[in-house]
Design a protein around this motif. Structure first.
Motif, PDB file in Angstrom:
ATOM      1  N   ARG A 248     111.596  67.783  38.386  1.00 32.42           N
ATOM      2  CA  ARG A 248     111.242  68.424  37.109  1.00 32.42           C
ATOM      3  C   ARG A 248     109.734  68.632  37.024  1.00 32.42           C
ATOM      4  O   ARG A 248     109.269  69.670  36.555  1.00 32.42           O
ATOM      5  CB  ARG A 248     111.701  67.589  35.910  1.00 32.42           C
TER       6      ARG A 248
ATOM      7  N   LEU B 165     105.375  76.321  37.086  1.00 35.12           N
ATOM      8  CA  LEU B 165     105.308  77.201  35.922  1.00 35.12           C
ATOM      9  C   LEU B 165     103.897  77.233  35.333  1.00 35.12           C
ATOM     10  O   LEU B 165     103.428  78.290  34.899  1.00 35.12           O
ATOM     11  CB  LEU B 165     106.325  76.770  34.863  1.00 35.12           C
TER      12      LEU B 165
ATOM     13  N   ASP C  92     103.642  86.175  35.822  1.00 36.19           N
ATOM     14  CA  ASP C  92     105.022  86.108  35.342  1.00 36.19           C
ATOM     15  C   ASP C  92     104.986  86.073  33.821  1.00 36.19           C
ATOM     16  O   ASP C  92     104.533  85.113  33.219  1.00 36.19           O
ATOM     17  CB  ASP C  92     105.701  84.854  35.894  1.00 36.19           C
TER      18      ASP C  92
ATOM     19  N   PHE D  38     107.324  85.720  31.667  1.00 36.36           N
ATOM     20  CA  PHE D  38     108.238  84.783  31.022  1.00 36.36           C
ATOM     21  C   PHE D  38     107.915  83.322  31.346  1.00 36.36           C
ATOM     22  O   PHE D  38     108.563  82.417  30.836  1.00 36.36           O
ATOM     23  CB  PHE D  38     109.683  85.077  31.433  1.00 36.36           C
ATOM     24  N   ALA D  39     106.931  83.092  32.183  1.00 32.22           N
ATOM     25  CA  ALA D  39     106.599  81.733  32.625  1.00 32.22           C
ATOM     26  C   ALA D  39     106.214  80.829  31.463  1.00 32.22           C
ATOM     27  O   ALA D  39     106.561  79.643  31.455  1.00 32.22           O
ATOM     28  CB  ALA D  39     105.486  81.770  33.668  1.00 32.22           C
TER      29      ALA D  39
ATOM     30  N   TYR E  95     107.298  80.889  28.367  1.00 34.25           N
ATOM     31  CA  TYR E  95     108.511  80.482  27.658  1.00 34.25           C
ATOM     32  C   TYR E  95     109.303  79.469  28.478  1.00 34.25           C
ATOM     33  O   TYR E  95     109.835  78.491  27.936  1.00 34.25           O
ATOM     34  CB  TYR E  95     109.381  81.696  27.334  1.00 34.25           C
ATOM     35  N   GLN E  96     109.383  79.706  29.778  1.00 43.63           N
ATOM     36  CA  GLN E  96     110.075  78.766  30.652  1.00 43.63           C
ATOM     37  C   GLN E  96     109.367  77.421  30.656  1.00 43.63           C
ATOM     38  O   GLN E  96     110.009  76.369  30.629  1.00 43.63           O
ATOM     39  CB  GLN E  96     110.150  79.315  32.079  1.00 43.63           C
ATOM     40  N   LEU E  97     108.051  77.440  30.677  1.00 47.32           N
ATOM     41  CA  LEU E  97     107.268  76.211  30.678  1.00 47.32           C
ATOM     42  C   LEU E  97     107.515  75.422  29.397  1.00 47.32           C
ATOM     43  O   LEU E  97     107.688  74.203  29.436  1.00 47.32           O
ATOM     44  CB  LEU E  97     105.782  76.521  30.842  1.00 47.32           C
ATOM     45  N   GLU E  98     107.545  76.121  28.281  1.00 44.88           N
ATOM     46  CA  GLU E  98     107.815  75.449  27.012  1.00 44.88           C
ATOM     47  C   GLU E  98     109.189  74.778  27.031  1.00 44.88           C
ATOM     48  O   GLU E  98     109.349  73.639  26.600  1.00 44.88           O
ATOM     49  CB  GLU E  98     107.741  76.469  25.872  1.00 44.88           C
ATOM     50  N   GLY E  99     110.187  75.473  27.561  1.00 47.56           N
ATOM     51  CA  GLY E  99     111.534  74.916  27.671  1.00 47.56           C
ATOM     52  C   GLY E  99     111.598  73.721  28.613  1.00 47.56           C
ATOM     53  O   GLY E  99     112.245  72.711  28.314  1.00 47.56           O
ATOM     54  N   GLU E 100     110.925  73.821  29.751  1.00 45.99           N
ATOM     55  CA  GLU E 100     110.906  72.708  30.708  1.00 45.99           C
ATOM     56  C   GLU E 100     110.210  71.484  30.124  1.00 45.99           C
ATOM     57  O   GLU E 100     110.654  70.357  30.317  1.00 45.99           O
ATOM     58  CB  GLU E 100     110.216  73.124  32.009  1.00 45.99           C
TER      59      GLU E 100
ATOM     60  N   THR F 221     112.588  69.885  27.681  1.00 54.34           N
ATOM     61  CA  THR F 221     113.640  69.171  28.404  1.00 54.34           C
ATOM     62  C   THR F 221     113.106  67.870  28.990  1.00 54.34           C
ATOM     63  O   THR F 221     113.759  66.826  28.906  1.00 54.34           O
ATOM     64  CB  THR F 221     114.215  70.055  29.527  1.00 54.34           C
TER      65      THR F 221
END
Length: 160
Positions: free
Chosen positions: A49, A56, A65, A67-68, A70-75, A78
């Motif tokens: 993880r 990211l 990227d 969308f990176a 948004y993905q980073l915020e989600g990761e 999590t």
């Protein structure tokens, strides 16, 4: 978390992984070896993880990227909820009165007999330090140093 914080967390997790692997050689039972193996798996999952988060972060800094971020915020979200479960994981759905242990099939918690309807969910009962042996202080250190909780509990059905 910043890149430096992630790198420090990665280093701590990798170090604890080595400590657990070295400690596994002193195990005198298959139960103890399995606990060590599961802890190593959990630490490896946390390390994976962190790798994803660091990649990211690199993409966000470079800007290649869209969308990176948004993905980073989600990761990050999590990872803040990341836990290591060494024995049983219990999920309860209070809306449907069902539960499942370790991702198995959902089971109904209602019991019906001549006295009426009873809702009987299993409970998680933590193992004591004596049952964990030399792994107990390592688990405590992992939680204190990394903030990742390590749960060692069995799901038991209470007769109630």
């Amino acid at each position: 978390m910043t890149t430096d914080q992630n790198l420090m967390l990665y280093t701590k997790l990798a170090g604890f992984r080595l400590v657990v692997l070295a400690n596994r050689f002193g195990c005198d039972s298959s139960f103890s070896r399995e606990l060590h193996d599961r802890l190593v798996d959990g630490l490896e999952a946390a390390i994976d993880r962190i790798h994803v988060i660091m990649e990211l972060q690199r993409r966000v800094l470079i800007g290649d990227d869209e969308f990176a971020e948004y993905q980073l915020e989600g990761e990050n979200d999590t990872f803040r909820r990341f836990t290591i479960d060494l024995l049983d994981d219990l999920e309860i759905d209070c809306d449907t009165h069902e539960f499942r242990v370790n991702g198995g099939d959902w089971m109904n918690a209602w019991a019906v007999d001549d006295t009426g309807i009873d809702t009987n969910y299993p409970k998680l009962v933590a193992l004591i330090a004596d049952e964990l042996g030399s792994l107990a202080p390592i688990i405590k250190d992992i939680t204190l140093a990394t903030g990742i909780p390590v749960y060692v509990a069995r799901a038991v059905q209470w007769a109630g």
